[in-house]
Design a protein around this motif. Sequence first.
Motif: not given
Length: 132
Positions: A34-48
């Motif tokens: 696995i060369v990349r695993d970026d996760r972002q949870d903004l807490g309001n239902g938005a994520f990437n």
Amino acid sequence: MNLLLVVFPCLVAAVAAAPQFTRPNLPDRPFIAIVRDDRQDLGNGAFNYVFEAANGIRESRVGNPGSKGQSNMQGAYRFPLDDGTFAEVRYVADESGFRAESPLIPTPHPLPAHAVEQIRVAEEQRRRGIQF
């Protein structure tokens, strides 16, 4: 002493049944880093989210809360094919449902001209109130 005769076999059974964390010998399935695993949870239902493996498998997704309580998402994923090329699919999932686009997704053949004309005539008749 009797307690030891009960507890010790239970411990041995638990250790023997524990999952093994060694990778099995699978010669036809090589280990893929696995060369990349970026996760972002903004807490309001938005994520990437972006995931990428060394063999070219990749997925990216962006999500936001929808107007009807659902998660609206858009993204893309790709994976290698046997011929060395990559299959790629782009998609949107929202209030209107799931829609995917890819050159690999089959599409229906176009309608023949006479069928298109029949549909046009039927729509015109409906507009004018003609019923059969």
